[in-house]
Design a protein around this motif. Structure first.
Motif, PDB file in Angstrom:
ATOM      1  N   ASP A 227      72.373 -95.671  26.106  1.00  0.00           N
ATOM      2  CA  ASP A 227      71.731 -95.368  27.388  1.00  0.00           C
ATOM      3  C   ASP A 227      72.701 -95.613  28.541  1.00  0.00           C
ATOM      4  N   THR A 228      73.502 -96.661  28.426  1.00  0.00           N
ATOM      5  CA  THR A 228      74.496 -96.972  29.455  1.00  0.00           C
ATOM      6  C   THR A 228      75.527 -95.849  29.557  1.00  0.00           C
ATOM      7  N   VAL A 229      76.004 -95.376  28.417  1.00  0.00           N
ATOM      8  CA  VAL A 229      76.993 -94.293  28.391  1.00  0.00           C
ATOM      9  C   VAL A 229      76.405 -93.010  28.971  1.00  0.00           C
ATOM     10  N   THR A 230      75.147 -92.740  28.668  1.00  0.00           N
ATOM     11  CA  THR A 230      74.499 -91.499  29.099  1.00  0.00           C
ATOM     12  C   THR A 230      74.565 -91.313  30.611  1.00  0.00           C
ATOM     13  N   GLY A 231      74.549 -92.385  31.367  1.00  0.00           N
ATOM     14  CA  GLY A 231      74.616 -92.293  32.820  1.00  0.00           C
ATOM     15  C   GLY A 231      75.970 -91.850  33.355  1.00  0.00           C
ATOM     16  N   CYS A 232      76.961 -91.702  32.470  1.00  0.00           N
ATOM     17  CA  CYS A 232      78.328 -91.366  32.898  1.00  0.00           C
ATOM     18  C   CYS A 232      78.833 -90.069  32.268  1.00  0.00           C
ATOM     19  N   VAL A 233      77.950 -89.216  31.753  1.00  0.00           N
ATOM     20  CA  VAL A 233      78.377 -88.067  30.953  1.00  0.00           C
ATOM     21  C   VAL A 233      78.028 -86.735  31.613  1.00  0.00           C
TER      22      VAL A 233
ATOM     23  N   GLU B 110      98.603 -87.159  36.252  1.00  0.00           N
ATOM     24  CA  GLU B 110      97.391 -87.059  37.062  1.00  0.00           C
ATOM     25  C   GLU B 110      96.500 -88.277  36.829  1.00  0.00           C
ATOM     26  N   PRO B 111      95.611 -88.571  37.776  1.00  0.00           N
ATOM     27  CA  PRO B 111      94.658 -89.659  37.550  1.00  0.00           C
ATOM     28  C   PRO B 111      93.853 -89.417  36.264  1.00  0.00           C
ATOM     29  N   ALA B 112      93.707 -90.454  35.467  1.00  0.00           N
ATOM     30  CA  ALA B 112      92.926 -90.384  34.229  1.00  0.00           C
ATOM     31  C   ALA B 112      91.522 -90.879  34.552  1.00  0.00           C
ATOM     32  N   ASP B 113      90.698 -89.964  35.000  1.00  0.00           N
ATOM     33  CA  ASP B 113      89.351 -90.302  35.446  1.00  0.00           C
ATOM     34  C   ASP B 113      88.303 -90.173  34.352  1.00  0.00           C
ATOM     35  N   ASN B 114      88.650 -89.528  33.242  1.00  0.00           N
ATOM     36  CA  ASN B 114      87.659 -89.219  32.218  1.00  0.00           C
ATOM     37  C   ASN B 114      88.261 -89.336  30.832  1.00  0.00           C
ATOM     38  N   PHE B 115      87.379 -89.398  29.851  1.00  0.00           N
ATOM     39  CA  PHE B 115      87.764 -89.100  28.475  1.00  0.00           C
ATOM     40  C   PHE B 115      86.748 -88.112  27.955  1.00  0.00           C
ATOM     41  N   PHE B 116      87.057 -87.494  26.833  1.00  0.00           N
ATOM     42  CA  PHE B 116      86.267 -86.365  26.366  1.00  0.00           C
ATOM     43  C   PHE B 116      85.889 -86.531  24.903  1.00  0.00           C
ATOM     44  N   LEU B 117      84.636 -86.232  24.609  1.00  0.00           N
ATOM     45  CA  LEU B 117      84.190 -86.104  23.233  1.00  0.00           C
ATOM     46  C   LEU B 117      84.226 -84.616  22.935  1.00  0.00           C
ATOM     47  N   ILE B 118      85.113 -84.227  22.059  1.00  0.00           N
ATOM     48  CA  ILE B 118      85.235 -82.808  21.728  1.00  0.00           C
ATOM     49  C   ILE B 118      84.116 -82.457  20.765  1.00  0.00           C
ATOM     50  N   ARG B 119      83.300 -81.493  21.165  1.00  0.00           N
ATOM     51  CA  ARG B 119      82.185 -81.049  20.325  1.00  0.00           C
ATOM     52  C   ARG B 119      82.593 -79.869  19.468  1.00  0.00           C
ATOM     53  N   GLU B 120      83.292 -78.916  20.070  1.00  0.00           N
ATOM     54  CA  GLU B 120      83.776 -77.730  19.353  1.00  0.00           C
ATOM     55  C   GLU B 120      85.106 -77.321  19.942  1.00  0.00           C
ATOM     56  N   GLY B 121      85.970 -76.781  19.087  1.00  0.00           N
ATOM     57  CA  GLY B 121      87.243 -76.259  19.551  1.00  0.00           C
ATOM     58  C   GLY B 121      88.407 -77.162  19.202  1.00  0.00           C
TER      59      GLY B 121
ATOM     60  N   VAL C   3      86.683 -74.608  24.136  1.00  0.00           N
ATOM     61  CA  VAL C   3      86.345 -76.005  23.848  1.00  0.00           C
ATOM     62  C   VAL C   3      85.057 -76.365  24.569  1.00  0.00           C
ATOM     63  N   ARG C   4      84.134 -76.936  23.819  1.00  0.00           N
ATOM     64  CA  ARG C   4      82.931 -77.555  24.391  1.00  0.00           C
ATOM     65  C   ARG C   4      83.110 -79.051  24.231  1.00  0.00           C
ATOM     66  N   ALA C   5      82.895 -79.768  25.327  1.00  0.00           N
ATOM     67  CA  ALA C   5      83.125 -81.215  25.302  1.00  0.00           C
ATOM     68  C   ALA C   5      82.143 -81.923  26.210  1.00  0.00           C
ATOM     69  N   LEU C   6      81.990 -83.195  25.959  1.00  0.00           N
ATOM     70  CA  LEU C   6      81.316 -84.076  26.902  1.00  0.00           C
ATOM     71  C   LEU C   6      82.402 -84.838  27.635  1.00  0.00           C
ATOM     72  N   SER C   7      82.325 -84.833  28.948  1.00  0.00           N
ATOM     73  CA  SER C   7      83.249 -85.577  29.788  1.00  0.00           C
ATOM     74  C   SER C   7      82.575 -86.878  30.193  1.00  0.00           C
ATOM     75  N   LEU C   8      83.251 -87.990  29.960  1.00  0.00           N
ATOM     76  CA  LEU C   8      82.709 -89.294  30.321  1.00  0.00           C
ATOM     77  C   LEU C   8      83.533 -89.871  31.457  1.00  0.00           C
ATOM     78  N   ASP C   9      82.860 -90.258  32.515  1.00  0.00           N
ATOM     79  CA  ASP C   9      83.478 -90.750  33.741  1.00  0.00           C
ATOM     80  C   ASP C   9      84.036 -92.152  33.513  1.00  0.00           C
ATOM     81  N   GLY C  10      85.368 -92.268  33.566  1.00  0.00           N
ATOM     82  CA  GLY C  10      86.028 -93.534  33.294  1.00  0.00           C
ATOM     83  C   GLY C  10      85.704 -94.634  34.292  1.00  0.00           C
ATOM     84  N   ALA C  11      85.683 -94.308  35.578  1.00  0.00           N
ATOM     85  CA  ALA C  11      85.376 -95.333  36.593  1.00  0.00           C
ATOM     86  C   ALA C  11      83.958 -95.852  36.403  1.00  0.00           C
TER      87      ALA C  11
END
Length: 155
Positions: A25-31, A47-58, A104-112
């Protein structure tokens, strides 16, 4: 096509497998959902590393620029894998380029967002750190194997 909630997609992704529901639930607020076209850069070195990505497809090429040679792929990340960990470590700058090889389909998660939540909830922060540490270790092992293939085992 079935529409899935972020909670369901996160829970089914191997990286978050077995994570406690309150932490999910905590992670969900940043996706956020992201789509990248073939050839599009997901992030660039320096570049600033503001996110990481869960690759879903691709498929995504992780590249380094080599003078007099151009971009060299050092790793390929595919569906079910994680892309990027620089968001977690100061100075929060991307150390490589990441370029979509296919759609590519991905979920981007906000690092900050996640760093703040990790600081506020030590149990959540420890869980995230364990997951990323395991990711870093497995990637270093893969790099080690690549180097042995290139240069041979001196033993």
């Amino acid at each position: 096509m079935t529409i899935q909630t972020f909670e369901k997609v996160l829970a089914e992704h191997p990286f978050f497998g077995g994570m406690a529901e309150p932490h999910l639930d905590t992670v969900t607020g940043c996706v956020a959902n992201m789509v990248f076209k073939p050839g599009e850069f997901i992030f660039r070195e320096g570049e600033p590393a503001d996110n990481f990505f869960l690759i879903r497809e691709g498929r995504v090429a992780v590249e380094v620029f080599v003078p007099n040679r151009g971009p060299v792929t050092i790793e390929t990340v595919e569906g079910g894998e994680v892309l990027g960990w620089s968001w977690l470590f100061a100075p929060y700058k991307s150390r490589f380029d990441a370029r979509a090889l296919t759609s590519v389909r991905a979920l981007s998660l906000d690092g900050a967002c996640l760093r703040t939540k990790c600081e506020k909830d030590a149990a959540f922060g420890y869980d995230m750190l364990k997951r990323f540490t395991q990711l870093v270790v497995s990637r270093l092992e893969a790099t080690r194997m690549q180097l042995l293939d290139l240069y041979g085992n001196p033993d």
